[in-house]
Write a protein that holds these residues in place. Structure first.
Motif, PDB file in Angstrom:
ATOM      1  N   ASP A 126      41.689  40.529  45.693  1.00  0.00           N
ATOM      2  CA  ASP A 126      41.393  39.121  45.975  1.00  0.00           C
ATOM      3  C   ASP A 126      41.726  38.335  44.713  1.00  0.00           C
ATOM      4  O   ASP A 126      41.075  38.509  43.679  1.00  0.00           O
ATOM      5  N   LEU A 127      42.760  37.496  44.795  1.00  0.00           N
ATOM      6  CA  LEU A 127      43.266  36.777  43.633  1.00  0.00           C
ATOM      7  C   LEU A 127      43.055  35.275  43.765  1.00  0.00           C
ATOM      8  O   LEU A 127      43.235  34.710  44.843  1.00  0.00           O
ATOM      9  N   CYS A 128      42.706  34.649  42.650  1.00  0.00           N
ATOM     10  CA  CYS A 128      42.606  33.194  42.633  1.00  0.00           C
ATOM     11  C   CYS A 128      43.904  32.628  42.068  1.00  0.00           C
ATOM     12  O   CYS A 128      44.268  32.914  40.919  1.00  0.00           O
ATOM     13  N   ALA A 129      44.592  31.834  42.862  1.00  0.00           N
ATOM     14  CA  ALA A 129      45.852  31.242  42.436  1.00  0.00           C
ATOM     15  C   ALA A 129      45.642  30.158  41.378  1.00  0.00           C
ATOM     16  O   ALA A 129      46.567  29.821  40.651  1.00  0.00           O
ATOM     17  N   HIS A 130      44.429  29.640  41.274  1.00  0.00           N
ATOM     18  CA  HIS A 130      44.153  28.558  40.324  1.00  0.00           C
ATOM     19  C   HIS A 130      43.776  29.083  38.938  1.00  0.00           C
ATOM     20  O   HIS A 130      44.408  28.737  37.949  1.00  0.00           O
ATOM     21  N   CYS A 131      42.746  29.925  38.856  1.00  0.00           N
ATOM     22  CA  CYS A 131      42.279  30.410  37.543  1.00  0.00           C
ATOM     23  C   CYS A 131      42.831  31.792  37.201  1.00  0.00           C
ATOM     24  O   CYS A 131      42.634  32.278  36.088  1.00  0.00           O
ATOM     25  N   HIS A 132      43.502  32.431  38.146  1.00  0.00           N
ATOM     26  CA  HIS A 132      44.141  33.736  37.973  1.00  0.00           C
ATOM     27  C   HIS A 132      43.154  34.886  37.781  1.00  0.00           C
ATOM     28  O   HIS A 132      43.515  35.941  37.272  1.00  0.00           O
ATOM     29  N   GLY A 133      41.925  34.707  38.216  1.00  0.00           N
ATOM     30  CA  GLY A 133      40.956  35.792  38.210  1.00  0.00           C
ATOM     31  C   GLY A 133      41.208  36.728  39.383  1.00  0.00           C
ATOM     32  O   GLY A 133      41.895  36.373  40.350  1.00  0.00           O
ATOM     33  N   VAL A 134      40.643  37.932  39.292  1.00  0.00           N
ATOM     34  CA  VAL A 134      40.837  38.951  40.321  1.00  0.00           C
ATOM     35  C   VAL A 134      39.488  39.551  40.672  1.00  0.00           C
ATOM     36  O   VAL A 134      38.710  39.924  39.789  1.00  0.00           O
ATOM     37  N   TRP A 135      39.201  39.665  41.971  1.00  0.00           N
ATOM     38  CA  TRP A 135      37.988  40.334  42.433  1.00  0.00           C
ATOM     39  C   TRP A 135      38.370  41.681  43.009  1.00  0.00           C
ATOM     40  O   TRP A 135      39.271  41.782  43.859  1.00  0.00           O
ATOM     41  N   LEU A 136      37.702  42.746  42.520  1.00  0.00           N
ATOM     42  CA  LEU A 136      37.864  44.086  43.073  1.00  0.00           C
ATOM     43  C   LEU A 136      36.539  44.506  43.685  1.00  0.00           C
ATOM     44  O   LEU A 136      35.505  44.465  43.014  1.00  0.00           O
ATOM     45  N   ASP A 137      36.560  44.879  44.947  1.00  0.00           N
ATOM     46  CA  ASP A 137      35.355  45.395  45.585  1.00  0.00           C
ATOM     47  C   ASP A 137      35.016  46.756  44.986  1.00  0.00           C
ATOM     48  O   ASP A 137      35.873  47.422  44.401  1.00  0.00           O
ATOM     49  N   GLY A 138      33.768  47.169  45.155  1.00  0.00           N
ATOM     50  CA  GLY A 138      33.340  48.470  44.665  1.00  0.00           C
ATOM     51  C   GLY A 138      34.232  49.588  45.180  1.00  0.00           C
ATOM     52  O   GLY A 138      34.520  49.648  46.366  1.00  0.00           O
ATOM     53  N   GLY A 139      34.709  50.439  44.289  1.00  0.00           N
ATOM     54  CA  GLY A 139      35.565  51.559  44.644  1.00  0.00           C
ATOM     55  C   GLY A 139      37.048  51.276  44.538  1.00  0.00           C
ATOM     56  O   GLY A 139      37.860  52.200  44.452  1.00  0.00           O
ATOM     57  N   GLU A 140      37.440  49.999  44.530  1.00  0.00           N
ATOM     58  CA  GLU A 140      38.873  49.680  44.498  1.00  0.00           C
ATOM     59  C   GLU A 140      39.513  50.005  43.149  1.00  0.00           C
ATOM     60  O   GLU A 140      40.634  50.510  43.110  1.00  0.00           O
ATOM     61  N   LEU A 141      38.818  49.742  42.055  1.00  0.00           N
ATOM     62  CA  LEU A 141      39.384  50.063  40.746  1.00  0.00           C
ATOM     63  C   LEU A 141      39.629  51.561  40.621  1.00  0.00           C
ATOM     64  O   LEU A 141      40.696  51.995  40.181  1.00  0.00           O
ATOM     65  N   GLU A 142      38.659  52.361  41.033  1.00  0.00           N
ATOM     66  CA  GLU A 142      38.813  53.807  40.973  1.00  0.00           C
ATOM     67  C   GLU A 142      39.987  54.267  41.830  1.00  0.00           C
ATOM     68  O   GLU A 142      40.747  55.160  41.438  1.00  0.00           O
ATOM     69  N   ALA A 143      40.161  53.663  42.996  1.00  0.00           N
ATOM     70  CA  ALA A 143      41.275  54.025  43.881  1.00  0.00           C
ATOM     71  C   ALA A 143      42.615  53.691  43.228  1.00  0.00           C
ATOM     72  O   ALA A 143      43.578  54.462  43.339  1.00  0.00           O
ATOM     73  N   ILE A 144      42.686  52.559  42.549  1.00  0.00           N
ATOM     74  CA  ILE A 144      43.914  52.157  41.872  1.00  0.00           C
ATOM     75  C   ILE A 144      44.245  53.140  40.747  1.00  0.00           C
ATOM     76  O   ILE A 144      45.405  53.458  40.510  1.00  0.00           O
ATOM     77  N   GLN A 145      43.227  53.630  40.073  1.00  0.00           N
ATOM     78  CA  GLN A 145      43.448  54.475  38.898  1.00  0.00           C
ATOM     79  C   GLN A 145      43.658  55.945  39.238  1.00  0.00           C
ATOM     80  O   GLN A 145      44.166  56.691  38.409  1.00  0.00           O
TER      81      GLN A 145
END
Length: 130
Positions: free
Chosen positions: A92-111
């Motif tokens: 989930d990306l903010c086009a304005h401030c360029h922040g990113v939201w990762l739900d629980g477990g998503e970071l681990e899945a990416i890594q």
């Protein structure tokens, strides 16, 4: 700032102990994390090879829910973007401030990467060099 999922106050956190210099804001209830885009790029560089890849990503219907940016005022909707590292993860990306939201477990899945996928990547790399 408040969690876009639970509406709890986000607390300073280190999303990955292997990269203690990368800071984010985490939600104690849903385990989601708010990151700056450069911080996400640093965390994506971490790859953990496992015999068996076990992902604990939220179900697609939860990932599809429209969220609002916890930083921007007035509130802005976060854009849904499929992760390049794991097709099951929707960022989930903010086009304005360029922040990113990762739900629980998503970071681990990416890594994480399964052993077979890691070996296939290594083979592609070696064959590409010849």
């Amino acid at each position: 700032m408040r969690c876009p999922r639970c509406d709890l106050a986000l607390e300073p956190s280190t999303p990955d102990p292997r990269t203690p210099s990368v800071a984010g804001l985490g939600c104690a209830r849903c385990r989601g994390v708010w990151l700056e885009r450069p911080a996400l790029a640093q965390l994506e560089e971490v790859v953990e090879v496992r015999w068996i890849e076990l992902r604990h990503v939220p179900p697609p219907e939860l990932q599809a829910e429209l969220l609002t940016c916890p930083r921007c005022v007035p509130a802005r909707h976060l854009a849904k973007v499929q992760s390049e590292r794991d097709h099951l993860v929707v960022l989930d990306l903010c086009a304005h401030c360029h922040g990113v939201w990762l739900d629980g477990g998503e970071l681990e899945a990416i890594q994480q990467k399964g052993l077979v996928a890691a070996l296939a990547d290594a083979a592609r790399f070696l064959l590409g060099r010849r």
